[in-house]
Write a protein that holds these residues in place. Structure first.
Motif, PDB file in Angstrom:
ATOM      1  N   THR A 194      90.796 118.230  67.395  1.00  0.00           N
ATOM      2  CA  THR A 194      91.834 118.443  66.385  1.00  0.00           C
ATOM      3  C   THR A 194      92.087 117.177  65.579  1.00  0.00           C
ATOM      4  OG1 THR A 194      92.891 120.151  67.741  1.00  0.00           O
ATOM      5  CG2 THR A 194      94.241 119.117  66.032  1.00  0.00           C
ATOM      6  N   SER A 195      92.042 116.038  66.229  1.00  0.00           N
ATOM      7  CA  SER A 195      92.279 114.771  65.535  1.00  0.00           C
ATOM      8  C   SER A 195      91.251 114.531  64.423  1.00  0.00           C
ATOM      9  CB  SER A 195      92.256 113.606  66.525  1.00  0.00           C
ATOM     10  OG  SER A 195      91.006 113.554  67.214  1.00  0.00           O
ATOM     11  N   TYR A 196      90.027 115.035  64.623  1.00  0.00           N
ATOM     12  CA  TYR A 196      89.002 114.920  63.590  1.00  0.00           C
ATOM     13  C   TYR A 196      89.286 115.882  62.441  1.00  0.00           C
ATOM     14  CZ  TYR A 196      84.452 115.425  61.301  1.00  0.00           C
ATOM     15  OH  TYR A 196      83.440 115.497  60.375  1.00  0.00           O
ATOM     16  N   LEU A 197      89.642 117.125  62.751  1.00  0.00           N
ATOM     17  CA  LEU A 197      89.924 118.112  61.713  1.00  0.00           C
ATOM     18  C   LEU A 197      91.117 117.705  60.858  1.00  0.00           C
ATOM     19  CD1 LEU A 197      89.434 121.370  63.824  1.00  0.00           C
ATOM     20  CD2 LEU A 197      87.860 120.438  62.116  1.00  0.00           C
ATOM     21  N   GLY A 311      87.739 103.340  62.268  1.00  0.00           N
ATOM     22  CA  GLY A 311      88.781 102.373  61.941  1.00  0.00           C
ATOM     23  C   GLY A 311      89.710 102.804  60.837  1.00  0.00           C
ATOM     24  N   SER A 312      89.192 103.533  59.854  1.00  0.00           N
ATOM     25  CA  SER A 312      90.013 104.048  58.752  1.00  0.00           C
ATOM     26  C   SER A 312      89.294 105.256  58.157  1.00  0.00           C
ATOM     27  CB  SER A 312      90.253 102.970  57.689  1.00  0.00           C
ATOM     28  OG  SER A 312      89.066 102.701  56.972  1.00  0.00           O
ATOM     29  N   PRO A 313      90.021 106.100  57.397  1.00  0.00           N
ATOM     30  CA  PRO A 313      89.405 107.327  56.868  1.00  0.00           C
ATOM     31  C   PRO A 313      88.235 107.094  55.924  1.00  0.00           C
ATOM     32  CG  PRO A 313      91.803 107.461  56.764  1.00  0.00           C
ATOM     33  CD  PRO A 313      91.464 106.047  57.118  1.00  0.00           C
ATOM     34  N   ASP A 314      88.139 105.914  55.339  1.00  0.00           N
ATOM     35  CA  ASP A 314      87.089 105.675  54.347  1.00  0.00           C
ATOM     36  C   ASP A 314      85.957 104.805  54.871  1.00  0.00           C
ATOM     37  OD1 ASP A 314      88.459 103.338  54.546  1.00  0.00           O
ATOM     38  OD2 ASP A 314      89.015 103.184  52.430  1.00  0.00           O
ATOM     39  N   GLN A 315      85.830 104.664  56.197  1.00  0.00           N
ATOM     40  CA  GLN A 315      84.785 103.824  56.767  1.00  0.00           C
ATOM     41  C   GLN A 315      83.874 104.622  57.698  1.00  0.00           C
ATOM     42  OE1 GLN A 315      86.809  99.371  56.845  1.00  0.00           O
ATOM     43  NE2 GLN A 315      86.657 100.510  58.744  1.00  0.00           N
ATOM     44  N   LYS A 344      81.840 101.436  53.629  1.00  0.00           N
ATOM     45  CA  LYS A 344      83.210 101.718  53.196  1.00  0.00           C
ATOM     46  C   LYS A 344      83.194 102.353  51.814  1.00  0.00           C
ATOM     47  CE  LYS A 344      87.767  99.531  52.644  1.00  0.00           C
ATOM     48  NZ  LYS A 344      88.419 100.320  53.710  1.00  0.00           N
ATOM     49  N   ASP A 345      83.921 103.469  51.667  1.00  0.00           N
ATOM     50  CA  ASP A 345      84.079 104.111  50.360  1.00  0.00           C
ATOM     51  C   ASP A 345      85.168 103.376  49.591  1.00  0.00           C
ATOM     52  OD1 ASP A 345      82.167 106.053  50.932  1.00  0.00           O
ATOM     53  OD2 ASP A 345      83.637 107.355  51.895  1.00  0.00           O
ATOM     54  N   LEU A 346      84.783 102.711  48.507  1.00  0.00           N
ATOM     55  CA  LEU A 346      85.735 101.953  47.701  1.00  0.00           C
ATOM     56  C   LEU A 346      86.438 102.834  46.683  1.00  0.00           C
ATOM     57  CD1 LEU A 346      83.456  98.831  47.176  1.00  0.00           C
ATOM     58  CD2 LEU A 346      85.219  99.179  48.924  1.00  0.00           C
ATOM     59  N   THR A 347      85.726 103.803  46.112  1.00  0.00           N
ATOM     60  CA  THR A 347      86.281 104.841  45.237  1.00  0.00           C
ATOM     61  C   THR A 347      85.528 106.126  45.545  1.00  0.00           C
ATOM     62  OG1 THR A 347      84.723 104.517  43.403  1.00  0.00           O
ATOM     63  CG2 THR A 347      86.663 103.082  43.456  1.00  0.00           C
ATOM     64  N   ASP A 348      85.784 107.174  44.760  1.00  0.00           N
ATOM     65  CA  ASP A 348      85.074 108.437  44.970  1.00  0.00           C
ATOM     66  C   ASP A 348      83.577 108.287  44.772  1.00  0.00           C
ATOM     67  OD1 ASP A 348      87.423 109.712  45.529  1.00  0.00           O
ATOM     68  OD2 ASP A 348      87.705 110.533  43.520  1.00  0.00           O
ATOM     69  N   ASN A 349      83.155 107.345  43.933  1.00  0.00           N
ATOM     70  CA  ASN A 349      81.736 107.194  43.599  1.00  0.00           C
ATOM     71  C   ASN A 349      81.125 105.876  44.050  1.00  0.00           C
ATOM     72  OD1 ASN A 349      83.010 108.671  40.779  1.00  0.00           O
ATOM     73  ND2 ASN A 349      81.403 109.728  41.907  1.00  0.00           N
ATOM     74  N   LEU A 350      81.952 104.919  44.428  1.00  0.00           N
ATOM     75  CA  LEU A 350      81.470 103.586  44.755  1.00  0.00           C
ATOM     76  C   LEU A 350      81.648 103.305  46.243  1.00  0.00           C
ATOM     77  CD1 LEU A 350      80.405 100.852  43.646  1.00  0.00           C
ATOM     78  CD2 LEU A 350      82.808 100.157  43.413  1.00  0.00           C
ATOM     79  N   SER A 351      80.598 102.792  46.875  1.00  0.00           N
ATOM     80  CA  SER A 351      80.655 102.440  48.299  1.00  0.00           C
ATOM     81  C   SER A 351      79.951 101.110  48.518  1.00  0.00           C
ATOM     82  CB  SER A 351      79.996 103.528  49.162  1.00  0.00           C
ATOM     83  OG  SER A 351      78.609 103.629  48.886  1.00  0.00           O
ATOM     84  N   GLY A 352      80.360 100.427  49.583  1.00  0.00           N
ATOM     85  CA  GLY A 352      79.731  99.159  49.945  1.00  0.00           C
ATOM     86  C   GLY A 352      79.448  99.132  51.439  1.00  0.00           C
ATOM     87  N   SER A 353      78.533  98.279  51.864  1.00  0.00           N
ATOM     88  CA  SER A 353      78.201  98.183  53.284  1.00  0.00           C
ATOM     89  C   SER A 353      77.858  96.744  53.639  1.00  0.00           C
ATOM     90  CB  SER A 353      77.037  99.107  53.648  1.00  0.00           C
ATOM     91  OG  SER A 353      75.829  98.652  53.069  1.00  0.00           O
TER      92      SER A 353
END
Length: 575
Positions: A194-197, A311-315, A344-353
């Protein structure tokens, strides 16, 4: 050479004409319209809204056009012509004869149940159904944003005045109770935590009720790839405290997938890929992807693990390992490698690693017959942007990426060096359906810190092949030694121009030109010129992406290519 180029051009133009004919045929019906010669816009509307559906029918001539008059009348009324006369004749050819009658306008306009004004529509305008419905939906959206109504209905009522040729329009707004989101419950997916959903819920408990966020949550849950069905259960009215509990009824799909793929490149021979994937390894969307790849040049087995919401929703945490063997004209390598990186998702279209890697390799350099063992530590970092409309078959959008990695050899066989690549692609779709697409690609690379001979052969830049410069073999487009073995280099430039067009819904064709090469210098100098290849190809479009068949030949430096023609068969566009 001139004859070959002429043949390629002739084939390219012929297929392009077939595509244009196909597009034109799909947009116009063969039913002639009589009576609208002075109103081409209305004639186009009638053709699009009413007649094309009869063009697509496969019934007999007698039944094919059944019901055509009411459909044409409906199309005319939607544009304000409420007294049309329509007759259909199919004696010599199918003809629709139209007398439009007067065009009605809006006589009066009022909103019942709300004190707002209707935008973009006013008294005296043409009584256009689409314009009224658009303004009506815009009003509903405005009310939804400013209030928390559990139910909201916006409809219209039109009373015609045939004496004045007008219509009195009333927009009726019916509002329900004020409500807020209550607790959310998931049922029917016991193997998913449930925590994932809950990461995919697009609203917060206690927030103002917005039914559109229920749909956004359902779409987000489906996008996980773990569920085949997502339905919501809601009460008829809010609870006494104004809250609305939400229950999502879920049905899981199998989390395991077995994949089998095949390819054929002239320079690499036949290839096969066998993969096994688990998309919910520990119950929170963890993905394990294992692959076995093999062709005449390279064989490898790999495992990739992905942990979302790390660690966070965008990582996302990525861990991979690989054992591989490659035997080319430049070198033979046996390698074991592993890496860890955090994306890490920086924006909807931009990501970095950013991450770290280690690899142990045994390389026989065929240019100097040396055999050395390297133990490389690396710190890869990247930045990627992607706004394509479809990653498998893009028609619009662009991508760009920067990847940079410093390397340190723990065994001392190589000096420290730094490898960087810049890449970009862009796509331009033409026509209403964007069935013709111009695709462009560029890639630039450089290695700093060491001379070419001091860099492991497998880390140098090479060009040529199906994913690089078509028309030249694998690693052929670059400097070579006296025995014609590729030496690789410290810099790279690749460019591709490809024109793609559909002939039918499942068949397409392309024409392309690739150019570039490798330089021994730190930055591309191309003292010996560029390598240029050209060709044509076919595409078979499937539900999982296009199947690609390309034929390419060198435009220049033909004496450096092992063969005059290269074939490439694989799944997916070239880029």
């Amino acid at each position: 050479m001139r004859y070959c180029s002429f043949c390629v051009l002739l084939v390219f133009l012929a297929v392009n004409m077939m595509a244009l004919v196909s597009i034109t045929y799909a947009q116009e019906s063969d039913i002639r319209i009589q009576g609208l010669e002075d109103n081409q816009d209305l004639a186009d509307w009638v053709d699009e809204a009413a007649l094309l559906k009869f063009e697509e029918r496969e019934e007999t001539v007698t039944s094919r056009f059944a019901g055509i008059e009411p459909q044409v009348e409906k199309a005319l009324k939607s544009k304000g012509y409420y007294e049309p006369k329509v007759a259909f004749d199919n004696i010599a050819e199918p003809v629709v004869k139209i007398q439009t009658g007067p065009q009605y306008t809006i006589g009066s306009l009022r909103i019942q149940g709300d004190n707002r004004n209707l935008e973009d529509v006013e008294k005296g305008d043409i009584l256009d159904a689409a314009a009224i419905l658009t303004a009506q939906e815009k009003l509903k959206n405005e009310i939804s944003k400013e209030t928390c109504y559990y139910s909201l209905t916006v409809k219209n009522q039109v009373v015609l005045n045939k004496t004045r040729n007008t219509g009195d329009v009333t927009i009726i707004v019916e509002k329900g109770d004020i409500a807020s989101f209550g607790p959310t419950t998931f049922k029917g997916a016991p193997s998913i935590k449930t925590s994932y959903l809950e990461n995919f819920i697009k609203y917060e408990q206690g927030a103002c009720w917005d039914v559109t966020k229920i749909e956004k949550t359902k779409n987000a849950l489906i996008s996980t790839g773990l569920l085949s069905v997502v339905n919501e259960t809601l009460p008829e009215t809010p609870y006494s405290d104004g809250t609305v509990p939400v229950i999502f009824d879920l049905k899981e799909r199998s989390p395991r997938t077995i994949r089998l793929g095949a390819s054929y490149y002239t320079d690499e021979g036949p290839g096969i890929v066998v993969g096994w994937q688990h998309r919910n390894l520990f119950g929170a969307g963890e993905e394990l992807d294992t692959n076995l790849r093999a062709n005449f040049l390279e064989q490898s087995i790999s495992a990739d693990f992905e942990k979302p919401f790390f660690g966070s929703p965008d990582q996302t945490l990525n861990i991979d390992a690989e054992i591989s063997h490659l035997d080319s004209d430049a070198y033979e390598e046996y390698k074991v490698s592993s890496s860890v990186n955090l994306e890490k998702d920086l924006t909807d279209n931009l990501s970095g690693s950013l991450g770290g890697g280690i690899e142990l390799s045994r390389i026989q350099d065929k240019t100097d017959f040396s055999e050395r063992t390297f133990g490389l530590f690396s710190i890869p970092a990247s930045l990627h942007y992607d706004n394509r409309d479809d990653p498998l078959n893009p028609k619009n959008g662009w991508t760009w990426g920067v990847e940079t990695t410093p390397y340190l050899d723990a065994l001392g066989e190589s000096s420290p060096f730094w490898k960087t690549t810049l890449s970009a692609t862009t796509y331009f779709g033409f026509g209403e359906e964007k069935n013709t697409v111009l695709a462009l690609r560029g890639r630039l690379g450089t290695i700093n810190g060491a001379e070419t001979d001091d860099i492991p052969a497998s880390k140098r830049f090479y060009a040529g092949g199906g994913g690089s410069i078509r028309g030249f073999g694998f690693q052929e487009a670059g400097p070579k030694d006296e025995d014609d073995n590729p030496t690789g280099g410290r810099s790279l430039l690749e460019t591709s121009t490809e024109l793609r067009f559909k002939i039918t819904d499942t068949i397409g064709a392309v024409g392309f030109v690739d150019a570039g090469g490798v330089s021994d210098a730190q930055y591309p100098d191309f003292q010996e010129g560029l390598y240029v290849g050209t060709g044509v190809g076919l595409r078979y479009y499937t539900g999982f992406g296009p199947i690609r068949f390309d034929v390419a030949t060198p435009v220049n430096r033909r004496e450096e290519a092992e063969q005059p023609v290269y074939f490439y068969i694989s799944i997916g566009q070239a880029f």
